[in-house]
Write a protein that holds these residues in place. Structure first.
Motif, PDB file in Angstrom:
ATOM      1  N   ALA A 136     -56.561 -48.915 -40.122  1.00 62.81           N
ATOM      2  CA  ALA A 136     -55.359 -49.325 -39.401  1.00 62.81           C
ATOM      3  C   ALA A 136     -54.201 -48.356 -39.640  1.00 62.81           C
ATOM      4  O   ALA A 136     -53.211 -48.375 -38.895  1.00 62.81           O
ATOM      5  CB  ALA A 136     -54.958 -50.738 -39.819  1.00 62.81           C
TER       6      ALA A 136
ATOM      7  N   ASP B 225     -55.919 -52.038 -34.421  1.00 56.38           N
ATOM      8  CA  ASP B 225     -56.708 -53.127 -34.988  1.00 56.38           C
ATOM      9  C   ASP B 225     -58.059 -52.567 -35.413  1.00 56.38           C
ATOM     10  O   ASP B 225     -58.567 -51.609 -34.804  1.00 56.38           O
ATOM     11  CB  ASP B 225     -56.902 -54.248 -33.966  1.00 56.38           C
ATOM     12  CG  ASP B 225     -57.134 -55.609 -34.618  1.00 56.38           C
ATOM     13  OD1 ASP B 225     -57.159 -55.675 -35.866  1.00 56.38           O
ATOM     14  OD2 ASP B 225     -57.271 -56.604 -33.876  1.00 56.38           O
TER      15      ASP B 225
ATOM     16  N   ARG C 262     -60.979 -62.727 -32.722  1.00 56.72           N
ATOM     17  CA  ARG C 262     -60.173 -63.374 -33.756  1.00 56.72           C
ATOM     18  C   ARG C 262     -60.067 -64.854 -33.449  1.00 56.72           C
ATOM     19  O   ARG C 262     -60.084 -65.260 -32.280  1.00 56.72           O
ATOM     20  CB  ARG C 262     -58.760 -62.771 -33.826  1.00 56.72           C
ATOM     21  CG  ARG C 262     -58.722 -61.346 -34.359  1.00 56.72           C
ATOM     22  CD  ARG C 262     -57.295 -60.828 -34.474  1.00 56.72           C
ATOM     23  NE  ARG C 262     -57.261 -59.481 -35.045  1.00 56.72           N
ATOM     24  CZ  ARG C 262     -57.196 -59.222 -36.347  1.00 56.72           C
ATOM     25  NH1 ARG C 262     -57.158 -60.230 -37.209  1.00 56.72           N
ATOM     26  NH2 ARG C 262     -57.177 -57.979 -36.787  1.00 56.72           N
TER      27      ARG C 262
ATOM     28  N   THR D 125     -60.804 -55.011 -27.603  1.00 55.33           N
ATOM     29  CA  THR D 125     -60.246 -56.093 -28.403  1.00 55.33           C
ATOM     30  C   THR D 125     -61.262 -56.516 -29.450  1.00 55.33           C
ATOM     31  O   THR D 125     -62.459 -56.215 -29.330  1.00 55.33           O
ATOM     32  CB  THR D 125     -59.870 -57.293 -27.504  1.00 55.33           C
ATOM     33  OG1 THR D 125     -59.200 -58.283 -28.300  1.00 55.33           O
ATOM     34  CG2 THR D 125     -61.103 -57.913 -26.876  1.00 55.33           C
TER      35      THR D 125
ATOM     36  N   THR E 231     -50.755 -60.020 -34.669  1.00 56.44           N
ATOM     37  CA  THR E 231     -50.901 -59.549 -33.292  1.00 56.44           C
ATOM     38  C   THR E 231     -49.762 -60.037 -32.402  1.00 56.44           C
ATOM     39  O   THR E 231     -49.353 -59.339 -31.460  1.00 56.44           O
ATOM     40  CB  THR E 231     -52.250 -59.994 -32.710  1.00 56.44           C
ATOM     41  OG1 THR E 231     -52.401 -61.414 -32.873  1.00 56.44           O
ATOM     42  CG2 THR E 231     -53.401 -59.289 -33.403  1.00 56.44           C
TER      43      THR E 231
END
Length: 487
Positions: free
Chosen positions: A403, A410, A467, A464, A245
């Protein structure tokens, strides 16, 4: 016979060999190896004055800073144990770790006081500097057994009680040697490090190997795209470490194409596979990713995909590091053995015993395949595989195909209960800025690319995905969600 040198001797040895070279850069501050060693010796004397001795625990809480490096080496110079805490955790989690390790001293950045049991607290820029500058004493490093614990590092993505891997002086030294050999580090490396040092990848794959070779660490407290693009040419950065990322964010910057990146030799990436499109973007700038696979319990390197095979073997995690051994069991689970592998967890005898098979190989919990050339491809976590209609499904495989959709940047997939099939997939996707793909569009993209039983039953578009700081998807956070649309 004198025991092999421990981590606590490293700054003295570097100051003896390359005293004038720059060890650390932090903002406008530049620290030579001679200056670093002098502060480490003074800090060790100060800690000893506070009663810290062999086997005691000293914790650090805060972002990347020279004080992290100083605390690491001063602590291990006394034969004590360094405990880096994850600055992104909640106060209750810090309190647990401080209590669990029985830390005697906490070195902390301003605003990171750390809840927990009573102990001595030294603030960076305050009590810490007063302790270091206020002592005329300098402490020489003590001899240690190479198998003595040097660092207690809490593992990411665990279930139940957090557990700290017992990383010995030998574990960390052998891992650093693996990196020096397999990445082919040079003594003039300049490593830009904005990924947090409290994780094994930053500490073991960049910080310690670069210092072992006498290179320079450019420490950044947080990742920032524009500052990164400024620092690379300004400092002559040769190594950058990060998660996909971070590199994707760099590639999206309007400045990416014009910034001078000619000094960069290596892009080290961990936490998750680099998408092919990102590989191509950086390849167009003449840059190649070195990807790999590791775990905290291996300090952390296990597999590395070297520069020579980076394109040919894209999608694999590479071959075992030079001093590490890897094999797959009957289920395909990766088993690891080597001098970089820990002997267990801090005060967790049951978990320690369960982590190894009968022959002493560490159980990774990850499933892989290996090709005829010895390159390993990570399939998924053992616990993440789910069974849909009697067929095993790997979420990582589905995520990789998702992806590949031109609008998806993502993706995450987990198995959820299904009355008909037992389990089916639920997917979350993050779209590129301005993208307009719908869940139906994303599902349709899978036709012909994945067997039908691998198709998620539902796709949810989100801003989002959760992570952890190493870039790994937090599947636990996804499983904790109580509602799955369409279920």
């Amino acid at each position: 016979m004198t025991p092999p040198p421990g981590l606590g001797t490293w700054t003295a040895r570097r100051a003896r060999t390359t005293p004038e070279r720059t060890a650390l850069v932090h903002g406008a501050r530049r620290v030579t190896y001679a200056e670093l060693d002098d502060r480490v010796r003074a800090f060790a004397a100060g800690l000893a004055g506070l009663g810290v001795g062999r086997g005691d625990r000293v914790a650090y809480l805060g972002p990347n800073h020279p004080a992290f490096v100083e605390t690491l080496f001063a602590t291990t110079a006394l034969g004590a144990v360094f405990v880096p805490l994850n600055a992104r955790l909640a106060p209750e989690e810090h309190a647990f770790a401080l209590g669990d390790t029985g830390a005697r001293v906490l070195v902390h950045a301003p605003g990171h006081v750390g809840d927990g049991p009573p102990l001595t607290r030294l603030e960076v820029g305050g009590g810490l500097d007063e302790l270091v500058t206020g002592t005329a004493d300098r402490r020489d490093p003590v001899d240690v057994d190479p198998d003595d614990t040097a660092v207690l590092l809490y593992t990411s993505g665990t279930t139940g009680r957090p557990k700290a891997a017992r990383l010995s002086h030998a574990n960390l030294t052998w891992n650093a040697l693996n990196v020096v050999v397999d990445v082919d580090l040079a003594r003039d490396e300049v490593c830009l490090l904005s990924a947090p040092l409290f994780h094994a990848a930053s500490l073991g794959m960049t910080c310690l190997p670069v210092l072992l070779k006498g290179g320079t660490l450019v420490l950044e407290e947080a990742f920032d795209v524009e500052r990164t693009l400024d620092l690379v040419p300004a400092e002559g950065v040769t190594i950058m470490f990060g998660v996909p990322t971070m590199f994707a964010a760099l590639a999206r910057s309007p400045r990416f194409g014009a910034t001078d990146l000619s000094s960069v030799r290596y892009l080290l990436c961990g936490g998750a596979p680099v998408p092919p499109s990102l590989l191509e973007t950086f390849a167009a700038r003449g840059l190649t990713f070195l990807q790999g696979y590791g775990m905290t319990e291996a300090a952390p390197g296990v597999l590395l995909l070297d520069r020579e095979h980076a394109v040919e073997k894209t999608g694999t995690a590479g071959r075992p590091h030079f001093f590490s051994d890897v094999r797959l069991d009957d289920r395909g689970e990766i088993l690891v053995r080597g001098p970089n592998v820990v002997d267990g967890y801090w005060q967790r005898p049951r978990e320690s015993a369960e982590a190894f098979d009968d022959d002493g190989w560490f159980r990774s919990g990850d499933v892989a395949t290996v090709d005829g050339d010895g390159f390993h491809r990570i399939v998924d976590r053992v616990k993440d595989l789910y069974i849909s209609g009697g067929e095993n499904v790997s979420p990582a495989e589905v995520e990789g195909v998702l992806a590949g959709h031109p609008d998806v940047v993502d993706a995450a997939v987990i198995g959820v209960p299904d009355e008909r099939w037992g389990e089916t997939g639920h997917a979350w996707v993050v779209l590129a800025p301005g993208a307009t793909a719908t869940p139906a569009d994303v599902l349709a993209f899978l036709d012909g690319r994945l067997a039908r039983f691998k198709h998620p039953r539902a796709v949810e578009v989100v801003d989002t995905l959760p992570r952890n700081p190493t870039g790994k998807l937090d599947k636990g956070a996804l499983r904790a969600r109580e509602h799955f649309p369409g279920s």
